[in-house]
Design a protein around this motif. Structure first.
Motif, PDB file in Angstrom:
ATOM      1  N   GLY A  94      -6.652  -4.943  -5.407  1.00  0.00           N
ATOM      2  CA  GLY A  94      -5.969  -3.858  -5.022  1.00  0.00           C
ATOM      3  C   GLY A  94      -5.738  -2.872  -6.005  1.00  0.00           C
ATOM      4  O   GLY A  94      -6.196  -3.120  -7.126  1.00  0.00           O
TER       5      GLY A  94
ATOM      6  N   PRO B 219       1.007  -1.292  -0.058  1.00  0.00           N
ATOM      7  CA  PRO B 219      -0.078   0.011  -0.004  1.00  0.00           C
ATOM      8  C   PRO B 219       0.902   1.375  -0.148  1.00  0.00           C
ATOM      9  O   PRO B 219       1.922   1.383   0.621  1.00  0.00           O
TER      10      PRO B 219
ATOM     11  N   SER C 173     -12.017   7.216  -3.563  1.00  0.00           N
ATOM     12  CA  SER C 173     -11.298   6.082  -4.166  1.00  0.00           C
ATOM     13  C   SER C 173     -11.928   5.643  -5.465  1.00  0.00           C
ATOM     14  O   SER C 173     -13.262   5.802  -5.756  1.00  0.00           O
TER      15      SER C 173
ATOM     16  N   THR D 194      -4.066   1.430  -2.881  1.00  0.00           N
ATOM     17  CA  THR D 194      -4.138   0.153  -2.024  1.00  0.00           C
ATOM     18  C   THR D 194      -2.929  -0.700  -2.548  1.00  0.00           C
ATOM     19  O   THR D 194      -2.663  -0.569  -3.678  1.00  0.00           O
TER      20      THR D 194
END
Length: 413
Positions: A254, A225, A356, A377
């Motif tokens: 991710g 991350p 996001s 992420t």
């Protein structure tokens, strides 16, 4: 205050001075001497205001101004007489010219159209600063993102100046814009930057590739991350706009982009936590990047606060990167703990206000690196599951210059 001199002799082709031209004087406030001209073309015929010393400094005659360079000549400043005064003055309303004879014997003339856009009134100064100098930024929260988010087509930006103007203006106001359907080619960012001006080269080259690399010397090149940060806070002249072109995207859950308007976070701290806001504005932090890229070794250091303000209290730059904050912290002992407490608050608010989304191949994410903090992420990286982003920078000076050129061209057409 007194009216224009009624004894002024007639000058062929000119009208006699009218009450629309006044000269303000103040014996106890000599710095307030100014010329006031009524603008007959403005709604309500509003007054235009000009300090007399500014008018003398900006004389447009051949002795004072060089047209081909669009700049004043320096001779006047070899021995500037700040006590110079207006001796005679008149306005030709037909030709729209202000004539002034000065106490030093010099004669000047100013087109009213030229004066009109330089009027010192509050309304005109505000309009110039927000509409031409730099668009007024509009701060946004994480929940606002879907309302301010805007997409542009790559082909349109290469082919249309109108589309280019809209992209750069949106980027200046909101700090972020997404470009869609770019070719999956390595030179896409160079083409975009060349449409604006030119790329900003750094110690990582012109373009740089962001993908998982064994033994990476930069934290961004890991699959772990990536915390919210600004790029390259260790540069005194930090790159202004970041461009990230997605060539390949991880199929794992991710690799999700995170963005926060750090100016909005600063707004929250200024309003709710003024002492912590003050600490982040006044405590210099050591930012550093030590390593190598290919054969180039570097040791970059810059000291600056997290929140940087100009002389009028407006935000000009945010610095934040946990991996690139140096272990050196060259401040007095009593400033250390208050900074950590204020910074912990900043980081918490930045996470709370983050939006996001996940880019897809062909997307180019562009954002203000002086304003937004960004991250992603973690993701799984294997031979069959690769994430490859190409990045580049362009400086805001270049963006603002292109914006003004495009706006001037649009206004002429």
């Amino acid at each position: 205050m007194f009216q224009a001199d009624p004894q002024l002799s007639r000058v062929p082709g000119r009208r006699q001075p009218k009450p629309e031209l006044d000269l303000k004087t103040a014996s106890k406030q000599d710095h307030l001497r100014m010329v006031i001209v009524m603008d007959h073309q403005s709604p309500g015929k509003l007054d235009m205001q000009f300090p007399d010393i500014w008018l003398r400094d900006n004389c447009r005659c051949g002795e004072c101004f060089l047209p081909q360079t669009m700049s004043r000549l320096p001779q006047l400043w070899n021995n500037l007489d700040t006590s110079v005064r207006v001796q005679q003055h008149s306005v030709d309303l037909d030709q729209e010219i202000l004539y002034i004879t000065w106490s030093d014997g010099h004669a000047s003339q100013y087109p009213l159209a030229w004066l009109r856009v330089r009027d010192f009134s509050l309304a005109n100064r505000t309009r110039y600063l927000s509409d031409f100098y730099r668009p007024e930024p509009r701060h946004w929260s994480g929940t606002d993102f879907e309302h301010i988010r805007r997409e542009f087509q790559y082909r349109d930006l290469l082919a249309s100046d109108e589309a280019l103007l809209e992209w750069l203006d949106h980027l200046a106001v909101y700090g972020v814009a997404l470009i869609k359907q770019a070719p999956l080619e390595f030179d896409v960012l160079r083409r975009l930057c060349n449409r604006v001006g030119f790329m900003r080269r750094t110690t990582y080259g012109d373009e740089f590739s962001v993908r998982a690399q064994p033994g990476a010397s930069n934290y961004a090149y890991l699959a772990a991350p990536l915390p919210l940060h600004t790029d390259m806070p260790y540069f005194e002249y930090k790159p202004g706009v970041t461009l990230l072109h997605t060539l390949e995207q991880s199929d794992s859950p991710g690799g999700v982009n995170l963005l926060t308007d750090a100016y909005h976070v600063a707004d929250l701290m200024r309003e709710r936590y003024p002492e912590q806001f003050r600490v982040l504005c006044q405590t210099s932090v050591d930012w550093a990047d030590i390593g190598h890229d290919g054969e180039l070794e570097f040791h970059n250091i810059w000291r600056a606060p997290v929140i940087n303000l100009d002389a009028e209290g407006r935000y000009v730059r945010i610095n934040h990167s946990i991996p690139q904050r140096d272990s050196h912290f060259t401040v007095p002992l009593e400033q250390v703990r208050p900074w950590y407490e204020a910074m912990a608050l900043f980081v918490r608010l930045a996470h709370e206000e983050a939006c996001s989304f996940k880019t897809t191949p062909g997307d180019v994410l562009t954002f203000n690196n002086l304003r937004l903090v960004h991250g992603r992420t973690g993701y799984d990286d294997t031979d069959r599951n690769v994430r490859h982003i190409v990045g580049a920078f362009i400086d805001w000076d270049i963006v603002y210059s292109r914006l003004r050129v495009l706006r001037n061209a649009k206004s002429i057409s």
